[in-house]
Design an enzyme around this catalytic site. Structure first.
Site, short mmCIF file in Angstrom:
data_model
loop_
_atom_site.label_atom_id
_atom_site.label_comp_id
_atom_site.label_asym_id
_atom_site.label_seq_id
_atom_site.Cartn_x
_atom_site.Cartn_y
_atom_site.Cartn_z
N THR A 1 -8.19 4.18 -3.29
CA THR A 1 -7.79 4.35 -4.67
C THR A 1 -7.19 3.10 -5.29
O THR A 1 -6.50 2.33 -4.64
CB THR A 1 -6.76 5.50 -4.80
OG1 THR A 1 -6.25 5.47 -6.12
CG2 THR A 1 -5.60 5.31 -3.83
N ASN B 1 0.45 7.14 2.95
CA ASN B 1 1.03 6.24 3.97
C ASN B 1 2.48 6.56 4.25
O ASN B 1 3.24 5.70 4.71
CB ASN B 1 0.91 4.78 3.50
CG ASN B 1 -0.52 4.31 3.54
OD1 ASN B 1 -1.35 4.89 4.24
ND2 ASN B 1 -0.84 3.30 2.76
N ASP C 1 0.84 -1.21 0.00
CA ASP C 1 0.00 0.00 0.00
C ASP C 1 0.87 1.26 0.00
O ASP C 1 0.61 2.21 0.72
CB ASP C 1 -0.93 -0.01 1.22
CG ASP C 1 -2.17 0.84 0.96
OD1 ASP C 1 -2.92 1.13 1.91
OD2 ASP C 1 -2.36 1.25 -0.21
N ASP D 1 1.73 2.86 8.43
CA ASP D 1 0.50 2.14 8.10
C ASP D 1 0.74 0.79 7.44
O ASP D 1 0.59 0.63 6.23
CB ASP D 1 -0.38 3.01 7.18
CG ASP D 1 -1.83 2.59 7.35
OD1 ASP D 1 -2.73 3.34 6.95
OD2 ASP D 1 -2.04 1.49 7.88
N LYS E 1 1.88 4.60 -0.97
CA LYS E 1 1.28 5.78 -1.61
C LYS E 1 1.54 6.96 -0.68
O LYS E 1 1.85 6.76 0.51
CB LYS E 1 -0.23 5.59 -1.83
CG LYS E 1 -1.02 5.28 -0.59
CD LYS E 1 -2.48 4.96 -0.93
CE LYS E 1 -3.25 4.58 0.32
NZ LYS E 1 -4.63 4.17 0.03
C1 LIG Z 1 -0.01 16.01 11.35
C2 LIG Z 1 1.32 16.39 11.85
N1 LIG Z 1 1.77 17.65 11.82
N2 LIG Z 1 3.00 17.63 12.32
C3 LIG Z 1 3.81 18.84 12.46
C4 LIG Z 1 3.35 16.38 12.67
C5 LIG Z 1 2.28 15.57 12.38
C6 LIG Z 1 2.23 14.14 12.59
N3 LIG Z 1 1.22 13.32 12.26
C7 LIG Z 1 1.63 12.07 12.62
C8 LIG Z 1 1.02 10.81 12.53
C9 LIG Z 1 -0.32 10.72 11.90
C10 LIG Z 1 -1.33 11.67 11.98
N4 LIG Z 1 -2.38 11.26 11.25
N5 LIG Z 1 -2.02 10.15 10.65
C11 LIG Z 1 -2.90 9.52 9.66
C12 LIG Z 1 -3.70 8.41 10.27
C13 LIG Z 1 -4.43 8.66 11.44
C14 LIG Z 1 -5.19 7.61 11.97
C15 LIG Z 1 -5.20 6.35 11.36
C16 LIG Z 1 -4.44 6.14 10.20
C17 LIG Z 1 -3.68 7.17 9.65
C18 LIG Z 1 -0.78 9.75 11.01
C19 LIG Z 1 1.76 9.70 13.00
CL1 LIG Z 1 1.09 8.10 12.93
C20 LIG Z 1 3.03 9.86 13.53
N6 LIG Z 1 3.62 11.08 13.61
C21 LIG Z 1 2.92 12.15 13.16
N7 LIG Z 1 3.29 13.46 13.13
#
Ligand SMILES: Cc1nn(C)cc1-c1nc2c(-c3cnn(Cc4ccccc4)c3)c(Cl)cnc2[nH]1
Length: 287
Positions: A175, A144, A139, A157, A141
């Site tokens: 997608t 992820n 997956d 992921d 993309k």
């Molecule tokens: C947004 C963001 N802004 N900044 C400055 C840092 C981040 C950040 N995000 C992450 C994230 C993060 C957030 N959302 N997601 C997408 C998601 C959420 C729930 C299930 C599956 C996929 C991953 C992670 Cl895992 C791990 N680290 C992260 N860091």
């Protein structure tokens, strides 16, 4: 050792929960800090009720935990541990300081060739590591991939990853754009595939980095047909080296796709990435 001393048993009271970082199809991710060590991490919260709606998502989460907790690579998001309470499952993940790659790509429209090449080198390094462990991500993309504080990318992921070889059908949610021909071929039940599916997706990823949209993006029916024929056009402003690499990955026959070690030694990669892991994580190309 760069791993913090991790106790075997975790529980929610060990963490101070910070701002929400994002949400996916299943669950949300919060910034979190482990109280005794001050260690910053990302806490992914999944509701058991949501997972138990069949569709094998629970098995996916179990696989994500089993596979990702045994991986250690600078371009793969670490899973430090997990725990659950009566209603929720918690994954303790590495915090990626610069967030989700696809948001950077949408904001910048497309990446300059030096940045796309450095990301490609890091992806190839991470995929070689995964394939040596006979793990297929399946997956790959932009959605992820996360970006670390030093601009390095982190594959995340692993919900869709499996052990090679495999003929598990990927129930098509989301997608089609990144799926290789051998995974969308219906009919023959024995459509076995192996880690070479990730080579195809890497080719799609490089195309999207450089062009700003996926090579087979169209209506679902047309996307299906264009993938099956590897029918794509590469704009003429894409360099000939980048074009050459994309064309050597988006090959219908999985056996004929360029192996990862040849991706890492491809002229386009050599041109933009000084040899070696450290350089591959450098923000700017050497003058
Ligand atoms: C947004 C963001 N802004 N900044 C400055 C840092 C981040 C950040 N995000 C992450 C994230 C993060 C957030 N959302 N997601 C997408 C998601 C959420 C729930 C299930 C599956 C996929 C991953 C992670 Cl895992 C791990 N680290 C992260 N860091």
């Amino acid at each position: 050792v760069d791993q913090p001393l991790v106790p075997k048993q975790f529980h929610l009271g060990m963490f101070e929960i910070g701002r929400p970082l994002g949400k996916g199809k299943f669950g949300r991710v919060y910034l979190a800090r482990e109280r005794t060590t001050g260690f910053i991490c990302a806490l992914k919260v999944l509701y058991k009720s949501e997972l138990q709606q069949g569709s094998g998502v629970e098995k996916q989460v179990r696989r994500e935990i089993e596979i990702q907790s045994n991986l250690r690579h600078p371009n793969i998001l670490k899973l430090y541990g997990h725990f659950h309470d009566s209603k929720r499952i918690f994954l303790i993940l590495e915090y990626a300081g610069k967030g989700e790659l696809y948001k950077h790509l949408r904001r910048e429209n497309r990446f300059p060739e030096w940045k796309a090449a450095q990301y490609t080198a890091q992806m190839a390094s991470a995929l070689r590591y995964l394939h040596r462990k006979h793990v297929i991500h399946r997956d790959i993309k932009p959605e992820n991939i996360l970006v670390g504080i030093h601009g390095e990318i982190k594959i995340s992921d692993f919900g869709w990853s499996v052990h090679a070889p495999n003929n598990r059908r990927k129930t098509l949610c989301g997608t089609l754009d990144y799926l290789p021909p051998e995974m969308i071929r219906s009919g023959s039940k024995d459509n076995w595939y192996d880690e070479k599916v990730d080579l195809w997706s890497l080719g799609v990823l490089i195309y999207e980095f450089l062009v700003g949209e996926a090579p087979f993006e169209d209506t679902p029916v047309m996307t299906h047909r264009r993938i099956a024929r590897a029918d794509m056009t590469i704009p003429d402003w894409v360099s000939k080296e980048a074009r050459d690499l994309i064309q050597k990955l988006l090959v219908l026959d999985p056996q004929k796709r360029l192996p990862l070690e040849d991706v890492q030694n491809h002229p386009w990669i050599i041109k933009h990435c000084v040899k070696g892991e450290r350089a591959a994580n450098r923000e700017k190309p050497l003058k």
